[in-house]
Design a protein around this motif. Structure first.
Motif, PDB file in Angstrom:
ATOM      1  N   THR A   1     -44.591 -17.609  14.910  1.00  0.00           N
ATOM      2  CA  THR A   1     -43.285 -17.812  14.713  1.00  0.00           C
ATOM      3  C   THR A   1     -42.848 -16.403  13.849  1.00  0.00           C
ATOM      4  N   SER A   2     -41.403 -16.181  13.826  1.00  0.00           N
ATOM      5  CA  SER A   2     -40.814 -15.325  12.997  1.00  0.00           C
ATOM      6  C   SER A   2     -39.391 -15.873  12.407  1.00  0.00           C
ATOM      7  N   GLU A   3     -39.195 -15.720  10.961  1.00  0.00           N
ATOM      8  CA  GLU A   3     -37.910 -16.334  10.597  1.00  0.00           C
ATOM      9  C   GLU A   3     -37.090 -14.989  10.300  1.00  0.00           C
ATOM     10  N   ALA A   4     -35.786 -15.443  10.232  1.00  0.00           N
ATOM     11  CA  ALA A   4     -34.621 -14.523  10.370  1.00  0.00           C
ATOM     12  C   ALA A   4     -33.313 -15.166   9.731  1.00  0.00           C
ATOM     13  N   ASP A   5     -32.385 -14.415   9.382  1.00  0.00           N
ATOM     14  CA  ASP A   5     -31.286 -14.857   8.740  1.00  0.00           C
ATOM     15  C   ASP A   5     -30.076 -14.708   9.841  1.00  0.00           C
ATOM     16  N   ALA A   6     -30.454 -14.064  10.988  1.00  0.00           N
ATOM     17  CA  ALA A   6     -29.222 -13.955  12.178  1.00  0.00           C
ATOM     18  C   ALA A   6     -30.139 -13.716  13.425  1.00  0.00           C
ATOM     19  N   ASP A   7     -29.527 -13.783  14.317  1.00  0.00           N
ATOM     20  CA  ASP A   7     -29.979 -13.681  15.713  1.00  0.00           C
ATOM     21  C   ASP A   7     -30.049 -12.438  15.984  1.00  0.00           C
ATOM     22  N   VAL A   8     -31.373 -11.768  16.450  1.00  0.00           N
ATOM     23  CA  VAL A   8     -31.603 -10.389  16.534  1.00  0.00           C
ATOM     24  C   VAL A   8     -31.429  -9.837  18.208  1.00  0.00           C
ATOM     25  N   GLY A   9     -31.124 -10.941  18.716  1.00  0.00           N
ATOM     26  CA  GLY A   9     -30.860 -10.731  20.412  1.00  0.00           C
ATOM     27  C   GLY A   9     -32.141 -10.521  21.058  1.00  0.00           C
ATOM     28  N   THR A  10     -31.861  -9.442  21.819  1.00  0.00           N
ATOM     29  CA  THR A  10     -33.300  -9.109  22.737  1.00  0.00           C
ATOM     30  C   THR A  10     -34.382  -8.281  21.975  1.00  0.00           C
ATOM     31  N   THR A  11     -33.991  -8.072  20.752  1.00  0.00           N
ATOM     32  CA  THR A  11     -34.800  -7.054  20.080  1.00  0.00           C
ATOM     33  C   THR A  11     -36.159  -7.870  19.827  1.00  0.00           C
ATOM     34  N   PHE A  12     -37.213  -7.410  20.123  1.00  0.00           N
ATOM     35  CA  PHE A  12     -38.631  -7.858  20.176  1.00  0.00           C
ATOM     36  C   PHE A  12     -39.576  -6.958  19.375  1.00  0.00           C
ATOM     37  N   ARG A  13     -40.229  -7.221  18.257  1.00  0.00           N
ATOM     38  CA  ARG A  13     -41.330  -6.626  17.863  1.00  0.00           C
ATOM     39  C   ARG A  13     -42.300  -7.722  17.397  1.00  0.00           C
ATOM     40  N   LYS A  14     -43.677  -7.383  17.907  1.00  0.00           N
ATOM     41  CA  LYS A  14     -44.576  -8.315  17.702  1.00  0.00           C
ATOM     42  C   LYS A  14     -45.088  -8.428  16.165  1.00  0.00           C
ATOM     43  N   GLY A  15     -44.741  -7.153  15.471  1.00  0.00           N
ATOM     44  CA  GLY A  15     -45.434  -7.090  14.153  1.00  0.00           C
ATOM     45  C   GLY A  15     -44.505  -8.023  13.143  1.00  0.00           C
ATOM     46  N   GLN A  16     -43.347  -8.609  13.363  1.00  0.00           N
ATOM     47  CA  GLN A  16     -42.561  -9.699  12.937  1.00  0.00           C
ATOM     48  C   GLN A  16     -42.938 -10.907  13.065  1.00  0.00           C
ATOM     49  N   PHE A  17     -44.106 -11.308  13.864  1.00  0.00           N
ATOM     50  CA  PHE A  17     -44.511 -12.603  14.106  1.00  0.00           C
ATOM     51  C   PHE A  17     -45.782 -13.093  13.374  1.00  0.00           C
ATOM     52  N   LYS A  18     -45.799 -14.089  12.887  1.00  0.00           N
ATOM     53  CA  LYS A  18     -47.058 -14.619  12.249  1.00  0.00           C
ATOM     54  C   LYS A  18     -47.531 -15.730  13.039  1.00  0.00           C
ATOM     55  N   LYS A  19     -48.788 -15.501  13.402  1.00  0.00           N
ATOM     56  CA  LYS A  19     -49.644 -16.749  14.087  1.00  0.00           C
ATOM     57  C   LYS A  19     -49.515 -18.133  13.455  1.00  0.00           C
ATOM     58  N   VAL A  20     -49.339 -19.113  14.222  1.00  0.00           N
ATOM     59  CA  VAL A  20     -49.281 -20.543  13.654  1.00  0.00           C
ATOM     60  C   VAL A  20     -50.597 -20.903  14.040  1.00  0.00           C
ATOM     61  N   THR A  21     -51.049 -20.772  15.431  1.00  0.00           N
ATOM     62  CA  THR A  21     -52.490 -21.599  15.821  1.00  0.00           C
ATOM     63  C   THR A  21     -52.840 -21.216  17.322  1.00  0.00           C
ATOM     64  N   THR A  22     -53.860 -21.450  17.694  1.00  0.00           N
ATOM     65  CA  THR A  22     -54.343 -21.206  19.169  1.00  0.00           C
ATOM     66  C   THR A  22     -54.202 -22.665  19.880  1.00  0.00           C
ATOM     67  N   ILE A  23     -53.643 -22.599  20.962  1.00  0.00           N
ATOM     68  CA  ILE A  23     -53.368 -23.645  21.830  1.00  0.00           C
ATOM     69  C   ILE A  23     -54.338 -23.878  22.720  1.00  0.00           C
ATOM     70  N   ALA A  24     -55.146 -25.090  23.009  1.00  0.00           N
ATOM     71  CA  ALA A  24     -56.393 -25.320  23.584  1.00  0.00           C
ATOM     72  C   ALA A  24     -55.907 -26.679  24.348  1.00  0.00           C
ATOM     73  N   PRO A  25     -56.261 -26.631  25.881  1.00  0.00           N
ATOM     74  CA  PRO A  25     -55.842 -27.846  26.477  1.00  0.00           C
ATOM     75  C   PRO A  25     -56.780 -28.848  26.461  1.00  0.00           C
ATOM     76  N   ASP A  26     -56.618 -30.237  26.455  1.00  0.00           N
ATOM     77  CA  ASP A  26     -57.703 -31.168  26.432  1.00  0.00           C
ATOM     78  C   ASP A  26     -58.048 -31.492  27.962  1.00  0.00           C
ATOM     79  N   GLU A  27     -57.176 -31.200  28.843  1.00  0.00           N
ATOM     80  CA  GLU A  27     -57.486 -31.362  30.235  1.00  0.00           C
ATOM     81  C   GLU A  27     -57.313 -30.041  31.080  1.00  0.00           C
ATOM     82  N   ILE A  28     -58.026 -29.301  31.881  1.00  0.00           N
ATOM     83  CA  ILE A  28     -57.478 -28.144  32.672  1.00  0.00           C
ATOM     84  C   ILE A  28     -57.553 -28.671  34.069  1.00  0.00           C
ATOM     85  N   THR A  29     -56.803 -27.901  34.877  1.00  0.00           N
ATOM     86  CA  THR A  29     -56.483 -27.868  36.290  1.00  0.00           C
ATOM     87  C   THR A  29     -57.657 -27.661  37.038  1.00  0.00           C
TER      88      THR A  29
END
Length: 930
Positions: A88-116
């Motif tokens: 997740t990344s917080e902002a006070d305004a929409d940055v459009g298509t600008t994307f910088r990975k350093g601005q994002f903070k990890k929330v969690t790792t998602i693991a499935p209960d069941e796999i295909t």
């Protein structure tokens, strides 16, 4: 309050494929990526800007996705993953298509209960929490690192407690916050009032709980369909706490709508101590059948009568007697010379004896009846009183002089008693048929100002005076008491008791007891005289208060009542199921003033809630041990029920340990465990099973003395497939409960021993959560597969071995609490025995199964690593010191960790041990699975 895929269509995606599908007539987009054969995958998918409501600092993210089994790809098992990450990344305004990975903070790792697998494509649904939001909006991003995954839907929402009306108070819609309970103030509705601001708590799940200080309709109004309406004519409501308007009581009349009281009808009254809600009463009638019996020989008249036919509707009837005497034509009050037995006013019996009457005079006696409203009637009209009864008689009295005690003699003397008798002589004629004797005695003491007199009233001419001091002189005097008055007293004679030990009688008794004792191979009840002080203690057994037909009887039997005026509340220190918990002061007569904890029962409770609330006091009141929380008393006879216990300054043990991580030496921790085990031994000796033993239910005072608390009686839920049970505080987590209690509902002292083992682990791990973030199902599965919690850091080996003994699968093989107390005492007496530390595996004890990195991949950042060991507060310290890569971290020494600002011993050890574990690990998850 939901953002759905329809609002998140414009999504920035890097290396994810988008597909539009139609389902049930509606179009939706799915995003997928499946580059399992390539190394170093770093594929990102970002949402559009999600605007945040200012008060919504906590949102829920619900994902629906499918993940393919890595085993279905040939040759890709080394690079394929089955998890992806959410950022997740917080902002006070929409940055459009600008994307910088350093601005994002990890929330969690998602693991499935069941796999295909093959043709099966199960859809996984996972919900995660994003907390601590503060800016105007935020983005979500999903990072793939080598899985074959498709995201079908993303639902973003926050929870609120809806606007509501409870107990005549309105509460606004409130966004559920990050705290377990958020306090919300309300406003009383029209014609409703409250002593304090009405309050309620909003939970993180959007539910209202624990309403406090509820509003109530003011006098003259009653609650009808959550509205306060006026009382109808002829009805009234006098006080705020009352619920409904009541019919005006007998002999009263209403004045109109909204009456707070009903005044008395003319001729009827209320006494000063009568409640304004009660009926009014009239004056009593005249006493009936007044008779006077003259006892000529003693100058005494006995008056008797019957109660009046009309008591005025009251039971507080009393009588007064007036006497007038006439000598010829002149009549006057009898004066102070005449004596009345028992009194001339305030009589409750229908008889009185009048003495000291003169001979040959006419006496008139008047008896008046009174009740509780007589005084009120006199104030309203001085002439208002009931009719009297009068009896007139003419006396012709002859007197006989009272007798005199002429001599006293000593009949028997012992070290602690004296037997006396005396001779009575009449002065003229024979004495009356019966009279009593007043014996007065005291120790012979020259300081008369400090002398204590003892008075005995006897009906015979002899007495045995006991409980005297050996070898002590006493002074005795006897005076006869007749119906005509007191007779002549004897002179004051002195008699002395024997010195102690001048009799052989007690020794003979002891010899007899010894003989009987030696004639039995087993001890009998009569041998209690020769038992030790420990053996003399009675065997006390816990009594379940629910066995009483009336639970109030149990409360009165086991708990002392405290007047609320003796309790001063100071501040709220918690909120329980039944109401708020206060810190306060107890100032009760005969008790030392001191701080207490006060549990309150919220207004509007049901009778069952009140009984459940007070049942804990009925249980606690049966215990008396230094390691059991002490019940000071209860308040049950007043409007607000309360339970008052001793105040434990340091609060719950688990929180105290977390706040002092690494600051308490092992020997002191073992001493705290010794106190807890002592309390549990006491409970088990009383045949009481706690069922909810956990560090959160242990309280700590300023001396670090631990006391067992929380005695809300638990009840097994017959329809619960997992075998959990509830108490007054809710469901008990599986991780503290013994296997047989989970599977078969077998709650015994042995199951309490299992729980005590978990408490030992909590204490030595400084409040760490048992089994970390494993689910209840994972905990049960692990225990059944013989997994046991590993030793905490720096835990003495002897202490950990005792934990393992407490966790034996077969309950009969677990130690008993007396054994545990004995072992802990031995450890405390031999501090060297605590120096041997149990083996510690940081890969198991620190790396939690559900935190970042548990999928086997290396940590990609220092902050991710710190988060996994719950040390995120030091992220800025590492960054400022230039430690920005995990390679740099692996080369850190203890001194380096101290230099960047990690000072607490417990935190220093946690970080150092984690670095040690990282150096030799290749896959944390594989080690944990072993």
């Amino acid at each position: 309050h939901i953002y759905t895929n329809r609002q998140l269509l414009s999504i920035l995606f890097l290396y994810w494929e988008v597909a539009q599908k139609t389902l049930n007539g509606s179009q939706f987009y799915s995003y997928s990526v499946c580059n399992v054969g390539e190394r170093e995958q770093d594929n990102w998918l970002r949402t559009t800007f999600i605007q945040r409501r200012p008060s919504a600092s906590r949102v829920m993210v619900e994902l629906q996705f499918v993940v393919r089994d890595c085993n279905s790809f040939d040759g890709a098992s080394l690079t394929c993953k089955e998890t992806f990450n959410m950022y997740t990344s917080e902002a006070d305004a929409d940055v459009g298509t600008t994307f910088r990975k350093g601005q994002f903070k990890k929330v969690t790792t998602i693991a499935p209960d069941e796999i295909t697998r093959k043709n099966l494509q199960p859809v996984n649904t996972e919900t995660r929490v994003v907390d601590g939001l503060s800016l105007k909006g935020f983005y979500l991003a999903f990072q793939d690192i080598g899985a074959c995954v498709a995201i079908l839907s993303v639902r973003v929402y926050y929870k609120t407690c809806p606007a509501t009306v409870k107990s005549l108070a309105s509460f606004p819609e409130t966004v559920a916050g990050s705290q377990a309970l958020s306090k919300v103030d309300g406003v009383c509705m029209e014609n409703a009032v409250s002593e304090k601001v009405p309050r309620i708590y909003c939970t993180m799940d959007g539910e209202w709980v624990v309403p406090v200080s509820q509003c109530q309709c003011k006098p003259g109004y009653e609650e009808i369909k959550e509205v306060c309406q006026e009382c109808q004519p002829g009805y009234f409501k006098a006080a705020v706490p009352s619920e409904k308007c009541e019919l005006c009581p007998a002999n009263t009349q209403g004045t109109g709508y909204g009456d707070a009281a009903c005044p008395c009808t003319p001729g009827f009254y209320r006494a000063e101590d009568d409640p304004p809600t009660g009926p009014c009463s009239g004056l009593p009638g005249a006493p009936q059948d007044l008779q006077a019996t003259t006892q000529l020989s003693s100058g005494r008249v006995l008056l008797t009568w019957s109660p009046p036919g009309d008591t005025g509707g009251r039971a507080d009837l009393t009588y007064s007697v007036e006497c007038r005497r006439c000598d010829g034509a002149a009549c006057q009050a009898c004066g102070e010379k005449v004596r009345y037995e028992p009194a001339s006013t305030g009589l409750t019996e229908t008889r009185v004896s009048v003495s000291q009457l003169d001979a040959h005079l006419n006496y008139t006696f008047t008896v008046n009846a009174h009740n509780g409203v007589s005084a009120a009637a006199s104030k309203a009209s001085p002439r208002a009183h009931g009719p009297p009864s009068t009896a007139a008689l003419t006396t012709s009295l002859q007197y006989t002089d009272p007798p005199t005690v002429t001599s006293m003699r000593l009949d028997e003397r012992k070290p602690t008693s004296l037997s006396l008798s005396w001779v009575v002589t009449p002065r003229h004629r024979a004495p009356p048929r019966s009279f009593r004797y007043e014996l007065t005695y005291r120790k012979k003491d020259d300081n008369l100002n400090m002398t204590t007199y003892t008075v005995l009233v006897l009906d015979r001419t002899s007495v045995r005076v006991s409980d005297l001091a050996p070898a002590t002189t006493y002074l005795f005097r006897v005076q006869p008491i007749t119906e005509g008055g007191a007779g002549g007293a004897s002179i004051e004679d002195e008699f002395k008791t024997l010195a102690d030990g001048n009799t052989n009688f007690p020794a003979l008794v002891l010899c007899s007891l010894f003989s009987r004792r030696n004639s039995h191979s087993r001890q009998g009840p009569e041998d209690a005289y020769f038992s030790t002080s420990e053996q003399l203690k009675p065997l006390k057994t816990y009594v379940d208060p629910h066995t009483y037909e009336d639970p109030n009887t149990a409360v009165l039997k086991f708990a002392s009542e405290i007047h609320p005026n003796h309790i001063t509340k100071q501040k709220v220190i918690g909120a329980g199921e039944f109401g708020e918990v206060f810190r306060g002061i107890l100032r009760a007569p005969g008790r030392t003033e001191g701080p207490v904890a006060i549990k309150t029962l919220k207004p509007g409770y049901s009778e069952k809630q009140r009984q459940d609330f007070l049942s804990e006091a009925s249980i606690m009141g049966q215990f008396s041990h230094q390691n059991i929380i002490r019940l000071e008393g209860v308040v049950t006879k007043f409007k607000h029920a309360m339970i008052v216990t001793e105040y434990m300054e340091n609060g719950a043990l688990d929180k105290y340990l977390r706040d002092h991580d690494g600051e308490i030496p092992s020997i002191q921790l073992v001493g705290m465990l010794r106190g807890i085990s002592g309390g549990m031994k006491y409970l088990s000796d009383m045949s009481y099973v706690h069922r909810d033993l956990a560090a959160r239910n242990i309280l700590v005072n300023t001396n670090l003395e631990c006391k067992v608390s929380d005695f809300g009686l638990s009840r097994v839920l017959e329809d619960d497939p997992e075998g959990t049970y509830t108490t007054s505080g809710g469901k008990i987590p599986i991780r503290w409960t013994a296997p047989e209690a989970i599977a078969y509902r077998k709650f015994t002292s042995a199951s309490d021993v299992w729980s005590f083992g978990i408490v030992m682990w909590e204490v030595m791990a400084f409040g760490e959560r048992p089994y970390w973030d494993m689910s209840n199902h994972e905990v049960m599965k692990a225990i059944n597969e013989a997994f046991r919690l590993p030793a905490p850091m720096d835990c003495p080996s002897a202490v950990y071995q005792l934990m393992l003994q407490c966790w034996l699968q077969e309950r009969a093989k677990r130690p008993r609490f007396p054994d545990i107390v004995s072992l802990l005492d031995k450890l405390l007496r031999s501090p060297d025995s605590l120096k041997t530390i149990a083996d510690f595996d940081p890969r198991v004890s620190i790396r939690l199964p559900s935190t970042s990195g548990s999928d086997g991949s290396p940590f990609r950042s220092v902050s991710e690593w710190l988060e996994s060991i719950k040390m995120s507060q030091y992220s800025e310290n590492f960054a400022c010191a230039g430690m920005v890569t995990m390679e740099q971290v692996l080369h850190m020494r203890n001194e380096d960790i101290k230099n960047i600002g990690v000072r607490l011993p417990g935190h220093l050890k946690r970080i150092a041990y984690s670095i040690l574990g990282l150096k030799d690990q290749t896959s944390t998850l594989s080690v944990f699975a072993m």
